[in-house]
Design a protein around this motif. Structure first.
Motif, PDB file in Angstrom:
ATOM      1  N   VAL A 112       0.714  -1.379  -0.158  1.00 26.73           N
ATOM      2  CA  VAL A 112      -0.113   0.142   0.110  1.00 26.73           C
ATOM      3  C   VAL A 112       0.774   1.356  -0.036  1.00 26.73           C
ATOM      4  CG1 VAL A 112      -1.822   1.191   1.161  1.00 26.73           C
ATOM      5  CG2 VAL A 112      -1.780  -1.090   1.314  1.00 26.73           C
ATOM      6  N   MET A 113       1.774   1.263   0.917  1.00 29.68           N
ATOM      7  CA  MET A 113       2.718   2.450   0.874  1.00 29.68           C
ATOM      8  C   MET A 113       3.575   2.582  -0.120  1.00 29.68           C
ATOM      9  SD  MET A 113       3.505   2.398   5.124  1.00 29.68           S
ATOM     10  CE  MET A 113       4.413   3.855   5.080  1.00 29.68           C
ATOM     11  N   ASP A 114       4.263   1.610  -0.793  1.00 35.49           N
ATOM     12  CA  ASP A 114       5.098   1.981  -1.733  1.00 35.49           C
ATOM     13  C   ASP A 114       4.442   2.059  -3.146  1.00 35.49           C
ATOM     14  OD1 ASP A 114       7.547   1.491  -0.065  1.00 35.49           O
ATOM     15  OD2 ASP A 114       7.981  -0.432  -0.905  1.00 35.49           O
ATOM     16  N   SER A 115       3.367   1.380  -3.381  1.00 35.78           N
ATOM     17  CA  SER A 115       2.613   1.860  -4.555  1.00 35.78           C
ATOM     18  C   SER A 115       1.959   3.100  -4.481  1.00 35.78           C
ATOM     19  CB  SER A 115       1.287   0.923  -4.822  1.00 35.78           C
ATOM     20  OG  SER A 115       2.125  -0.460  -5.108  1.00 35.78           O
ATOM     21  N   GLY A 116       1.363   3.643  -3.350  1.00 35.88           N
ATOM     22  CA  GLY A 116       0.785   4.848  -3.136  1.00 35.88           C
ATOM     23  C   GLY A 116       2.174   5.973  -3.334  1.00 35.88           C
ATOM     24  N   LEU A 117       3.307   5.750  -2.897  1.00 33.38           N
ATOM     25  CA  LEU A 117       4.157   6.496  -2.887  1.00 33.38           C
ATOM     26  C   LEU A 117       4.739   6.731  -4.437  1.00 33.38           C
ATOM     27  CD1 LEU A 117       6.525   8.269  -2.069  1.00 33.38           C
ATOM     28  CD2 LEU A 117       8.027   6.141  -1.786  1.00 33.38           C
ATOM     29  N   VAL A 118       4.666   5.630  -5.227  1.00 31.17           N
ATOM     30  CA  VAL A 118       4.933   5.726  -6.676  1.00 31.17           C
ATOM     31  C   VAL A 118       3.882   6.398  -7.492  1.00 31.17           C
ATOM     32  CG1 VAL A 118       5.077   4.257  -8.770  1.00 31.17           C
ATOM     33  CG2 VAL A 118       6.347   3.551  -6.526  1.00 31.17           C
ATOM     34  N   LEU A 119       2.698   6.342  -6.948  1.00 38.90           N
ATOM     35  CA  LEU A 119       1.848   7.452  -7.405  1.00 38.90           C
ATOM     36  C   LEU A 119       1.954   8.730  -7.199  1.00 38.90           C
ATOM     37  CD1 LEU A 119      -1.687   5.398  -6.810  1.00 38.90           C
ATOM     38  CD2 LEU A 119      -0.265   5.161  -8.983  1.00 38.90           C
ATOM     39  N   GLN A 120       2.255   9.028  -6.010  1.00 37.48           N
ATOM     40  CA  GLN A 120       2.884  10.526  -5.716  1.00 37.48           C
ATOM     41  C   GLN A 120       3.937  10.939  -6.458  1.00 37.48           C
ATOM     42  OE1 GLN A 120       3.067   9.562  -1.440  1.00 37.48           O
ATOM     43  NE2 GLN A 120       2.210  11.586  -1.293  1.00 37.48           N
ATOM     44  N   LEU A 121       4.999  10.024  -6.710  1.00 40.30           N
ATOM     45  CA  LEU A 121       6.113  10.284  -7.429  1.00 40.30           C
ATOM     46  C   LEU A 121       5.896  10.457  -8.667  1.00 40.30           C
ATOM     47  CD1 LEU A 121       8.950   7.628  -6.033  1.00 40.30           C
ATOM     48  CD2 LEU A 121       8.336  10.226  -5.398  1.00 40.30           C
ATOM     49  N   ARG A 122       4.875   9.709  -9.439  1.00 43.16           N
ATOM     50  CA  ARG A 122       4.297  10.063 -10.905  1.00 43.16           C
ATOM     51  C   ARG A 122       3.764  11.509 -10.859  1.00 43.16           C
ATOM     52  NH1 ARG A 122       0.424   5.778 -13.381  1.00 43.16           N
ATOM     53  NH2 ARG A 122      -1.082   6.620 -11.767  1.00 43.16           N
ATOM     54  N   ALA A 123       3.231  11.754 -10.066  1.00 39.49           N
ATOM     55  CA  ALA A 123       2.775  13.356 -10.389  1.00 39.49           C
ATOM     56  C   ALA A 123       3.832  14.191  -9.964  1.00 39.49           C
ATOM     57  CB  ALA A 123       1.542  13.306  -9.120  1.00 39.49           C
TER      58      ALA A 123
END
Length: 453
Positions: A112-123
């Motif tokens: 949850v945390m890593d994938s959520g972070l990757v979504l933030q990093l994409r933005a």
């Protein structure tokens, strides 16, 4: 409960849009987007009933959750996903009690945390790329505008031989173009799903595990990696390294500008604005306030990058403490770089250039900055070592006598025996000793344009 804030410096050091991405709301929404996508993926593969999907997706909105309460629970749970998933389950149960049992099915907190972070990093990447492109355009324009504007080149903080302002700016542009290329190159490696379950095997999902992983990656529009990367952090560290380099290159811009703004130099200035760069006590001051941010970010970034590197040797299949060290580090790097970029974008398009002052400064050494040109021309007649030694002696005499080098050279028999008056005048004209400066500008701008196209 009223949370303390730390907003006094945000407008100076951080782009507001980047701060929003890495706000509490942004972090929660990234994790909730993962949970909603997981439910969709599992419903599409038949792992969970389709009728529970609506309740789960509806509950995956960050504004539904009490950030202060979650913050207190994180201190007990040890990560942000555990209390969030519990709160999500309660929200889902209120709508559909049966649906609660399918929340977070097969996933682990780090997924949850890593994938959520990757979504933030994409933005975050989108913001950085947009701003870097704007900065590159501005640098290209300024480099072309000043391609033939002579100024003193400086080595070891001393005047060296003439260059052009355009050549200096082209150097800044080249670095920004390379960073833009790097960001494109790392995207396939960085923008990857994290989904491995408890120990990385996805055993809890049985034979349907890989199908769910594929569907989940598609839902989130992320790449599906060869395997989960819970304790293999090279993806994030590579991005951190690029951020550190961007910060360093922007710091170089800030450092050069601040040195050029010194009272004794006064060649290039940040654009003026009411109240900008003033002093609380000295009315005459025009401080490089944007340069200060760029230098400050470049100073802070290496420590954050080092933290990411230090956190790489993570234990077995889930790390203790090293993973935790990343949580605030990477967002801080993104925010720092975004703030530095905003300052560069405020400065570069409106650079105030004093070309006359540049010419004046070139004459400060009374021709000494062009001693190399004379030495090289003379070397063709009497040899390199002899020419170097002779011109070195002439330079010393010029300094001792407080005379212009042209006068000393004109009185030196060994010089005028080989170099005419016209030749000496031309050799001591900065405009005739700019080498390939124009070409370097053209090449840097061409690289920028080729990448943009």
């Amino acid at each position: 409960m009223s949370s303390p804030t730390n907003h006094l410096f945000d407008a100076y050091f951080t782009q507001p849009a980047m701060r929003q991405i890495f706000s509490d709301h942004g972090r929660l929404q990234g994790m909730l987007d993962f949970e909603a996508a997981l439910a969709r993926a599992e419903a599409s593969t038949g792992l969970i009933p389709a009728e529970v999907l609506g309740a789960i997706v509806t509950a995956c909105r960050a504004e539904r959750y009490d950030v202060d309460a979650l913050a207190m629970d994180i201190g007990i749970a040890g990560n942000s996903a555990i209390p969030l998933v519990k709160a999500l389950g309660k929200q889902v149960a209120e709508q559909n009690p049966m649906a609660e049992r399918y929340v977070h099915l097969g996933a682990t907190s780090q997924d949850v945390m890593d994938s959520g972070l990757v979504l933030q990093l994409r933005a975050a990447l989108q913001l950085l790329e947009n701003d870097l492109a704007r900065l590159a355009d501005a640098l290209a324009e300024q480099a072309l505008l000043h391609a033939a504007t002579p100024m003193a080149g400086r080595t070891w903080l001393q005047q060296a031989t003439p260059v052009t302002l355009g050549m200096k700016i082209a150097g800044w542009l080249g670095a920004i173009t390379r960073h833009r290329q790097r960001l494109v190159e790392i995207k396939p490696r960085l923008l990857c799903l994290q989904f491995g379950g408890a120990s990385g095997s996805l055993a809890a999902l049985g034979d349907q595990a890989f199908g769910v992983a594929q569907a989940l990656a598609a839902e989130l529009q992320l790449n599906l990696p060869d395997q989960p990367w819970h304790t293999h952090r090279d993806r994030l560290v590579e991005f951190a390294s690029v951020l550190g380099m961007i910060a360093g290159s922007l710091g170089k811009v800030g450092r050069d500008l601040s040195l050029l703004m010194q009272t004794e130099v006064a060649e290039v200035f940040e654009p003026g604005a009411p109240g900008k760069g003033g002093s609380s006590t000295m009315p005459h001051k025009r401080n490089p306030v944007s340069g200060a941010v760029m230098i400050g970010a470049a100073t802070r970034a290496p420590g954050l990058v080092a933290t990411m590197f230090a956190a790489m040797p993570q234990e077995h299949e889930r790390s203790l403490g090293l993973w935790h060290a990343e949580w605030e580090t990477l967002p801080q790097l993104c925010c720092l770089v975004s703030g530095s970029l905003q300052q560069a974008l405020q400065v570069v398009p409106g650079l105030a250039v004093d070309a006359e002052r540049m010419l004046h400064n070139l004459q400060m050494t009374q021709g000494l900055v062009l001693a190399e040109a004379v030495s090289i021309a003379l070397a063709r007649c009497i040899g390199r070592d002899a020419a170097h030694h002779l011109i070195e002696q002439c330079c010393r005499r010029a300094v001792e006598q407080g005379a212009h080098l042209r006068e000393v050279l004109g009185n030196e028999p060994q010089v005028i025996a080989h170099l005419s008056v016209d030749a000496l005048d031309r050799l001591l004209d900065p405009a005739h000793y700019l080498g390939q400066a124009q070409r370097w500008v053209e090449r840097a701008v061409a690289d920028h344009q080729a990448f943009t196209l």
